[in-house]
Design a protein around this motif. Structure first.
Motif, PDB file in Angstrom:
ATOM      1  N   VAL A   1       0.863  -1.175   0.000  1.00 16.38           N
ATOM      2  CA  VAL A   1       0.000   0.000   0.000  1.00 16.38           C
ATOM      3  C   VAL A   1       0.902   1.227   0.000  1.00 16.38           C
ATOM      4  CG1 VAL A   1      -1.787   1.259   1.235  1.00 16.38           C
ATOM      5  CG2 VAL A   1      -1.750  -1.232   1.296  1.00 16.38           C
ATOM      6  N   PRO A   2       0.748   2.135  -1.006  1.00 14.28           N
ATOM      7  CA  PRO A   2       1.587   3.321  -1.065  1.00 14.28           C
ATOM      8  C   PRO A   2       1.553   4.078   0.261  1.00 14.28           C
ATOM      9  CG  PRO A   2       0.295   3.126  -3.060  1.00 14.28           C
ATOM     10  CD  PRO A   2      -0.196   2.057  -2.133  1.00 14.28           C
ATOM     11  N   GLY A   3       2.727   4.338   0.813  1.00 17.36           N
ATOM     12  CA  GLY A   3       2.804   5.048   2.077  1.00 17.36           C
ATOM     13  C   GLY A   3       2.829   4.129   3.282  1.00 17.36           C
ATOM     14  N   TYR A   4       2.364   2.894   3.111  1.00 16.12           N
ATOM     15  CA  TYR A   4       2.319   1.939   4.219  1.00 16.12           C
ATOM     16  C   TYR A   4       3.392   0.864   4.087  1.00 16.12           C
ATOM     17  CZ  TYR A   4      -2.153   3.528   6.176  1.00 16.12           C
ATOM     18  OH  TYR A   4      -3.144   4.261   6.777  1.00 16.12           O
ATOM     19  N   GLY A   5       3.840   0.591   2.871  1.00 20.61           N
ATOM     20  CA  GLY A   5       4.797  -0.472   2.642  1.00 20.61           C
ATOM     21  C   GLY A   5       4.129  -1.831   2.645  1.00 20.61           C
ATOM     22  N   VAL A   6       4.867  -2.845   3.101  1.00 13.16           N
ATOM     23  CA  VAL A   6       4.325  -4.203   3.109  1.00 13.16           C
ATOM     24  C   VAL A   6       3.277  -4.342   4.209  1.00 13.16           C
ATOM     25  CG1 VAL A   6       4.868  -6.630   3.394  1.00 13.16           C
ATOM     26  CG2 VAL A   6       6.467  -5.134   2.237  1.00 13.16           C
ATOM     27  N   CYS A   7       2.100  -4.815   3.854  1.00 17.82           N
ATOM     28  CA  CYS A   7       1.018  -4.983   4.820  1.00 17.82           C
ATOM     29  C   CYS A   7       0.505  -6.416   4.753  1.00 17.82           C
ATOM     30  CB  CYS A   7      -0.140  -4.035   4.513  1.00 17.82           C
ATOM     31  SG  CYS A   7       0.308  -2.290   4.562  1.00 17.82           S
ATOM     32  N   VAL A   8       0.034  -6.901   5.878  1.00 15.25           N
ATOM     33  CA  VAL A   8      -0.653  -8.192   5.906  1.00 15.25           C
ATOM     34  C   VAL A   8      -2.063  -7.934   6.426  1.00 15.25           C
ATOM     35  CG1 VAL A   8      -0.716 -10.489   6.895  1.00 15.25           C
ATOM     36  CG2 VAL A   8       1.455  -9.479   6.242  1.00 15.25           C
ATOM     37  N   PRO A   9      -3.084  -8.139   5.605  1.00 16.87           N
ATOM     38  CA  PRO A   9      -4.452  -7.845   6.024  1.00 16.87           C
ATOM     39  C   PRO A   9      -4.932  -8.818   7.088  1.00 16.87           C
ATOM     40  CG  PRO A   9      -4.443  -8.833   3.849  1.00 16.87           C
ATOM     41  CD  PRO A   9      -3.010  -8.619   4.220  1.00 16.87           C
ATOM     42  N   GLU A  10      -5.717  -8.293   8.025  1.00 13.49           N
ATOM     43  CA  GLU A  10      -6.310  -9.122   9.076  1.00 13.49           C
ATOM     44  C   GLU A  10      -7.817  -9.106   8.881  1.00 13.49           C
ATOM     45  OE1 GLU A  10      -4.435  -7.733  12.906  1.00 13.49           O
ATOM     46  OE2 GLU A  10      -3.274  -6.582  11.447  1.00 13.49           O
ATOM     47  N   ARG A  11      -8.443 -10.283   8.907  1.00 16.78           N
ATOM     48  CA  ARG A  11      -9.857 -10.406   8.579  1.00 16.78           C
ATOM     49  C   ARG A  11     -10.735  -9.752   9.643  1.00 16.78           C
ATOM     50  NH1 ARG A  11     -13.066  -9.890   5.006  1.00 16.78           N
ATOM     51  NH2 ARG A  11     -14.294 -11.548   4.076  1.00 16.78           N
ATOM     52  N   LEU A  12     -11.707  -8.958   9.188  1.00 16.53           N
ATOM     53  CA  LEU A  12     -12.774  -8.433  10.034  1.00 16.53           C
ATOM     54  C   LEU A  12     -14.073  -9.082   9.564  1.00 16.53           C
ATOM     55  CD1 LEU A  12     -11.817  -4.635   9.981  1.00 16.53           C
ATOM     56  CD2 LEU A  12     -11.313  -6.315  11.762  1.00 16.53           C
ATOM     57  N   PRO A  13     -15.168  -8.935  10.326  1.00 17.94           N
ATOM     58  CA  PRO A  13     -16.422  -9.584   9.912  1.00 17.94           C
ATOM     59  C   PRO A  13     -16.842  -9.258   8.477  1.00 17.94           C
ATOM     60  CG  PRO A  13     -16.597  -8.759  12.140  1.00 17.94           C
ATOM     61  CD  PRO A  13     -15.261  -8.309  11.650  1.00 17.94           C
ATOM     62  N   ASN A  14     -16.724  -7.991   8.058  1.00 20.46           N
ATOM     63  CA  ASN A  14     -17.165  -7.638   6.701  1.00 20.46           C
ATOM     64  C   ASN A  14     -16.082  -6.932   5.893  1.00 20.46           C
ATOM     65  OD1 ASN A  14     -19.952  -8.553   6.951  1.00 20.46           O
ATOM     66  ND2 ASN A  14     -20.126  -6.884   8.434  1.00 20.46           N
ATOM     67  N   GLY A  15     -14.855  -7.080   6.309  1.00 21.81           N
ATOM     68  CA  GLY A  15     -13.796  -6.383   5.597  1.00 21.81           C
ATOM     69  C   GLY A  15     -12.433  -6.786   6.132  1.00 21.81           C
ATOM     70  N   TRP A  16     -11.509  -5.845   6.058  1.00 20.17           N
ATOM     71  CA  TRP A  16     -10.130  -6.143   6.438  1.00 20.17           C
ATOM     72  C   TRP A  16      -9.533  -4.980   7.211  1.00 20.17           C
ATOM     73  CZ3 TRP A  16      -8.190 -10.910   4.955  1.00 20.17           C
ATOM     74  CH2 TRP A  16      -8.925 -11.593   3.983  1.00 20.17           C
ATOM     75  N   LEU A  17      -8.694  -5.309   8.195  1.00 23.20           N
ATOM     76  CA  LEU A  17      -7.855  -4.329   8.863  1.00 23.20           C
ATOM     77  C   LEU A  17      -6.475  -4.468   8.249  1.00 23.20           C
ATOM     78  CD1 LEU A  17      -7.352  -2.214  11.120  1.00 23.20           C
ATOM     79  CD2 LEU A  17      -6.738  -4.140  12.609  1.00 23.20           C
ATOM     80  N   VAL A  18      -5.945  -3.382   7.720  1.00 23.77           N
ATOM     81  CA  VAL A  18      -4.650  -3.427   7.027  1.00 23.77           C
ATOM     82  C   VAL A  18      -3.669  -2.560   7.791  1.00 23.77           C
ATOM     83  CG1 VAL A  18      -3.433  -2.938   4.879  1.00 23.77           C
ATOM     84  CG2 VAL A  18      -5.772  -3.796   4.809  1.00 23.77           C
ATOM     85  N   ARG A  19      -2.628  -3.178   8.298  1.00 25.47           N
ATOM     86  CA  ARG A  19      -1.601  -2.425   9.037  1.00 25.47           C
ATOM     87  C   ARG A  19      -0.226  -2.719   8.456  1.00 25.47           C
ATOM     88  NH1 ARG A  19      -2.816  -3.627  15.277  1.00 25.47           N
ATOM     89  NH2 ARG A  19      -3.191  -5.724  14.475  1.00 25.47           N
ATOM     90  N   PRO A  20       0.632  -1.706   8.410  1.00 23.61           N
ATOM     91  CA  PRO A  20       1.973  -1.937   7.859  1.00 23.61           C
ATOM     92  C   PRO A  20       2.845  -2.726   8.818  1.00 23.61           C
ATOM     93  CG  PRO A  20       1.787   0.303   8.684  1.00 23.61           C
ATOM     94  CD  PRO A  20       0.417  -0.313   8.826  1.00 23.61           C
TER      95      PRO A  20
END
Length: 283
Positions: free
Chosen positions: A156-175
DNA sequence: TTTACAGCAGGTGGGTTGTT
DNA sequence: AACAACCCACCTGCTGTAAA
């Protein structure tokens, strides 16, 4: 009128493309991606000559994709000058409704993620399954990022390498940065595989021999990375296979997301790779 | 300083070929 | 038949340069 329309084929499952029935408002509006109004003999098929048809294409307001058309048809002699405006109004209402549903969906996603966000420090994104951003903090991003997937890193531009974490209806994305590294273990056995360890999550996936070779080469190149020319030389023994080298890296990046950075080709910041040889005697 | 343009690097969809 | 590897064509985005 509905009975007469049925005889024309105005029924569910009917194909109204230009290729099937010649010039008609529905098929022509789809082909031209523009509003079309046809009267009587302007239709290709004679049995439509007693009709008028007014069609207006409907697009997805988020992506611009063509979704379909609104068509208003009736006896040719009853054509009213406002019919075109009616079809256009229908189009606007449909697209506005799609946009409103999209915004409401993102708002629900953002609200459901609020408790998690409150406990999260540092940059974070909340996105839906298609990558549409419901919330961003720390770094500004656009309206959309690459669609997250389970067991898939992404850049993700500005975040670098991220691993998405599953939420009930989407994703939490943290660098992953600083103490949050992505650890890779490349197994160069006869069936190469890649073990990915990112934070608390880990997974293993099979990779092709060629992709394993590329990962090993990028590991060896270190932070300086490799140009496409150097990669071609290393993979094929000459620099005449630039296109093939680029294509393979492109596919590798599609599989592994942000793990492989470009310009030059290299392992992304925060990625640590170790190479093992699972097969006894395998070089 | 801005704009247009060319050249280059890289990304990707799709086709072909060879192997399993 | 399915898959991997390779290749081509075309596209986008970036950068340097010349002209306005």
């Amino acid at each position: 009128m509905r009975r007469r329309a049925d005889t024309l084929g105005f029924t569910e499952g009917a194909v109204w493309t230009e290729a099937q029935v010649g010039t008609n408002a529905i098929g022509t509006a789809l082909a031209e991606v523009a509003p079309v109004e046809l009267l009587s003999g302007e239709h290709f098929e004679q049995d439509q000559h007693t009709w008028y048809c007014t069609a207006c294409p409907v697009h997805d307001p988020r992506t611009g994709d063509l979704l379909g058309v609104i068509d208003i048809s009736g006896p040719a002699l009853t054509l009213h000058p406002a019919i075109g405006a009616l079809a256009e109004t229908g189009r606007r209402l449909m697209e506005a409704q799609i946009w409103r549903c999209h915004q409401e969906h993102l708002e629900r996603l953002r609200q459901s993620a609020e408790p998690l966000l409150a406990a999260t420090s540092g940059p974070a994104l909340v996105v839906d399954d298609h990558g549409w951003v419901a919330h961003s903090s720390g770094v500004a991003v656009g309206a959309r990022i690459p669609a997250p997937a389970a067991r898939q890193t992404l850049a993700v531009p500005g975040y670098g390498v991220c691993v998405p974490e599953r939420l009930p209806n989407g994703w939490l994305v943290r660098p992953y940065s600083g103490g949050r590294k992505v650890l890779l273990e490349l197994d160069l056995s006869s069936a190469p595989s890649l073990q990915v360890q990112a934070g608390d999550t880990a997974w293993r996936r099979l990779v092709t021999k060629r992709h394993a070779e590329i990962l090993a080469l990028l590991h060896r190149a270190g932070p300086a990375g490799m140009s496409a020319e150097a990669l071609s030389q290393a993979l094929f023994g000459d620099t005449g296979h630039l296109i093939a080298a680029r294509a393979e890296v492109s596919r590798l990046r599609r599989q592994l997301g942000g793990i492989v950075a470009t310009r030059p080709y290299r392992l992304a910041d925060g990625v640590r790779l170790t190479v093992t040889h699972g097969d006894a005697g395998e070089p």
